[in-house]
Design an enzyme around this catalytic site. Structure first.
Site, PDB file in Angstrom:
ATOM      1  N   HIS A 140      28.697 -17.600  18.461  1.00  0.00           N
ATOM      2  CA  HIS A 140      27.489 -16.788  18.631  1.00  0.00           C
ATOM      3  C   HIS A 140      27.455 -15.737  17.534  1.00  0.00           C
ATOM      4  O   HIS A 140      28.486 -15.147  17.189  1.00  0.00           O
ATOM      5  CB  HIS A 140      27.502 -16.083  19.987  1.00  0.00           C
ATOM      6  CG  HIS A 140      26.588 -14.891  20.055  1.00  0.00           C
ATOM      7  ND1 HIS A 140      27.051 -13.590  19.973  1.00  0.00           N
ATOM      8  CD2 HIS A 140      25.241 -14.803  20.156  1.00  0.00           C
ATOM      9  CE1 HIS A 140      26.030 -12.750  20.054  1.00  0.00           C
ATOM     10  NE2 HIS A 140      24.921 -13.457  20.152  1.00  0.00           N
TER      11      HIS A 140
ATOM     12  N   GLY B 244       9.529 -11.434  27.254  1.00  0.00           N
ATOM     13  CA  GLY B 244       9.765 -12.078  25.964  1.00  0.00           C
ATOM     14  C   GLY B 244       9.550 -13.577  26.027  1.00  0.00           C
ATOM     15  O   GLY B 244       9.280 -14.144  27.091  1.00  0.00           O
ATOM     16  N   ARG B 245       9.701 -14.228  24.885  1.00  0.00           N
ATOM     17  CA  ARG B 245       9.492 -15.679  24.811  1.00  0.00           C
ATOM     18  C   ARG B 245      10.660 -16.394  25.498  1.00  0.00           C
ATOM     19  O   ARG B 245      11.777 -16.424  24.996  1.00  0.00           O
ATOM     20  CB  ARG B 245       9.373 -16.119  23.349  1.00  0.00           C
ATOM     21  CG  ARG B 245       8.999 -17.589  23.194  1.00  0.00           C
ATOM     22  CD  ARG B 245       8.769 -17.942  21.723  1.00  0.00           C
ATOM     23  NE  ARG B 245       8.276 -19.305  21.611  1.00  0.00           N
ATOM     24  CZ  ARG B 245       9.047 -20.386  21.469  1.00  0.00           C
ATOM     25  NH1 ARG B 245      10.372 -20.231  21.416  1.00  0.00           N
ATOM     26  NH2 ARG B 245       8.518 -21.584  21.377  1.00  0.00           N
TER      27      ARG B 245
END
Length: 400
Positions: free
Chosen positions: A202, A359-360
Site C-alpha cells: 500500500h 466520496g466515490r
C-alpha cells in the site's frame, strides 16, 4: 482507500489513539499490550474526529478522456493547462499522475497479460480523478492505483477541531467565521498479489491546503503533506523485508536522517488493529500533517518516496510470484487479508472519511481484496512460519 478520501482525511485526525507496544504472542482474545522498554519515544498519534456532513464535496461526473489537469484554471500557470506547472498544487498533481503511470506500467509488466481498467471523473466546480484497477490477472488478484484532486468547503469549527486548536485569546465570538475552502490532491494504491508468498503493498501520498483569505476570522491558511508506503506479507522472507525497508530509508536519508526511524515508528503505530492487538503488516514509513519543514523540501521528499515504490516492490514480486504454494499457504494469506479488511473498514481514516462524506465509493473500497477469510479463534502453531509472521505483527522489529 481512495486518493481523494485519503487526501482530504488527513485533516480530521487530531486526538490521540491508544498506544501499542511489544509483547509475547498470545491468542487474539487474550492479548494485553505493554510498551517495550526499547521503544523509541514519539508523540502519540491522532485519531479520527467525527465530521459527518461537515465537508461539502461535489458529486463526480464520468468523463471519456483524461484532461491535461484537474486543477481549476486559476491554479494552472496563466490559466494554461498545458503549461509547465509552477505552483505546488500543479507540481504535486503532475507528480502523482506521473507516478500513477509508472506504477501501472510496472504492474502490467510483472503481470504478463493483465491490463488496467480506467475510469476518469470530474466535478463541476473543479477537481476530479483517475481510478485504475487490474483484477484477476496472472499475478494480481486486485491492483488499484488512484489519483484525485479535490476542492471543497469545511466549516471553521471543523477546521479548529481537526487541527486541535482552541479559539484564539481575545477572538471576538460575535464575529462568525465563514466556511473554509480547501484543496487536496493525492495518489493511493493497494496491490494484492495472488501468490501467498508475494506481499501486498500500500502507498499513499497527498497534499492539502486550506484556501481561506489570509485574515479570515477563525480560518487561518494552512498546508501540509502526508503519506507513506507499507508492506504486508503473509510470510516473512527477511531479504524481502530488508530490501523494502532499505528503500524507504534511502529515500528518507536524502532529506533528513531522522525521517526513517521517526516515520517507521509512526507507521507501526498507525497500522495497529486495536481489537486484535496486532499490526496489519510489517510496516514501512508513514507521516501526516507535515509542514514544519520548507515546502519545497517536503514536495521533493514526497516525490522521492512516491518514485521509490517501483524499485522497492517490483523486484520482490518478481522473486515470489511463481513460488509453489499449497492450500494451507493460501488459507493463511486469506486470514491475513481478513485483517487487512478489518483495519481498512474500522480504522483507516481515508476509508472511513470517504464513506462518511459521500466520496466515490468504488475508489474508496478499491483497497479491499477480492477474497478474505475469517476462522473462529484461529491461532497458528508456535514456531511455524505463520506464527513468525503474527509475532512480527505484534512485536515490530527493526529490519535494517
Amino acid at each position: 482507500m481512495a486518493a481523494a478520501a485519503a487526501a482530504v482525511s488527513s485533516t480530521f485526525i487530531f486526538l490521540a489513539p491508544n498506544t501499542c507496544s511489544s509483547q509475547t504472542l498470545k491468542p487474539p482474545s487474550l492479548v494485553p499490550f505493554r510498551r517495550a522498554a526499547s521503544a523509541v519515544a514519539f508523540p502519540r498519534l491522532p485519531r479520527l474526529v467525527p465530521v459527518r456532513a461537515s465537508v461539502a464535496i461535489e458529486k463526480e461526473t464520468p468523463e471519456n478522456e483524461r484532461p491535461e489537469t484537474f486543477l481549476r484554471s486559476a491554479d494552472s500557470p496563466h490559466g494554461d493547462a498545458a503549461a509547465a506547472p509552477t505552483t505546488v498544487r500543479a507540481r504535486f498533481e503532475r507528480m502523482i499522475r506521473e507516478v500513477q503511470d509508472e506504477v501501472c506500467a510496472a504492474i502490467e509488466g510483472a503481470d504478463g497479460g493483465g491490463t488496467f481498467k480506467e475510469d476518469v471523473w470530474s466535478r463541476p466546480g473543479g477537481g476530479g480523478g483517475i481510478s485504475r484497477v487490474l483484477q484477476d490477472g496472472g499475478v494480481w488478484e486486485k491492483a488499484g492505483v488512484n489519483v484525485s484532486v479535490v476542492y471543497g468547503m469545511m466549516p471553521p469549527d471543523a477546521y479548529r477541531a481537526a487541527k486541535g486548536e482552541a479559539k484564539a485569546a481575545g477572538e471576538d465570538s460575535s464575529v462568525k467565521a465563514g466556511p473554509v475552502p480547501f484543496f487536496a490532491a493525492g495518489i493511493s494504491s493497494v496491490l494484492h498479489p495472488k501468490n501467498p508468498f508475494a506481499p501486498t503493498l500500500h502507498f499513499n501520498y497527498r497534499y492539502f491546503e486550506t484556501d481561506a483569505p489570509k485574515d479570515a476570522p477563525g480560518a487561518p491558511r494552512q498546508w501540509w503533506f502526508g503519506g507513506g508506503t507499507d508492506f504486508t506479507p503473509a510470510y516473512i522472507f527477511e531479504e524481502d523485508v530488508k530490501h523494502f525497508h532499505r528503500a524507504q530509508k534511502q529515500a528518507c536519508d536524502k532529506f533528513d536522517p531522522s525521517f526513517y526511524p521517526r516515520f517507521k515508528k509512526w507507521c507501526d503505530d498507525y497500522f495497529f488493529i486495536k481489537h486484535r492487538g496486532e499490526r496489519r503488516g510489517l510496516g514501512g514509513i508513514f507521516f501526516d500533517d507535515l509542514n514544519d519543514y520548507d515546502q519545497e523540501m517536503l514536495l521533493a521528499f514526497s516525490t522521492e518516496c512516491a518514485k521509490s515504490v517501483v524499485p522497492a516492490y517490483i523486484p520482490i514480486i518478481e522473486r515470489r510470484k511463481d513460488t509453489p504454494f499449497t492450500e494451507k499457504h493460501k488459507a493463511w494469506q486469506q486470514l491475513r487479508r481478513g485483517r487487512y479488511v478489518e483495519f481498512n473498514l474500522v480504522y483507516d481514516r481515508g476509508t472511513t472519511f470517504g464513506l462518511k462524506t459521500g466520496g466515490r465509493i468504488e475508489s474508496i473500497l478499491v483497497s479491499l481484496p477480492l477474497t478474505a477469510r475469517w476462522e473462529y479463534v484461529h491461532q497458528p502453531k508456535e514456531g511455524s512460519e505463520e506464527w513468525k509472521l503474527l509475532d512480527a505483527c505484534i512485536n515490530p522489529k527493526e529490519w535494517i
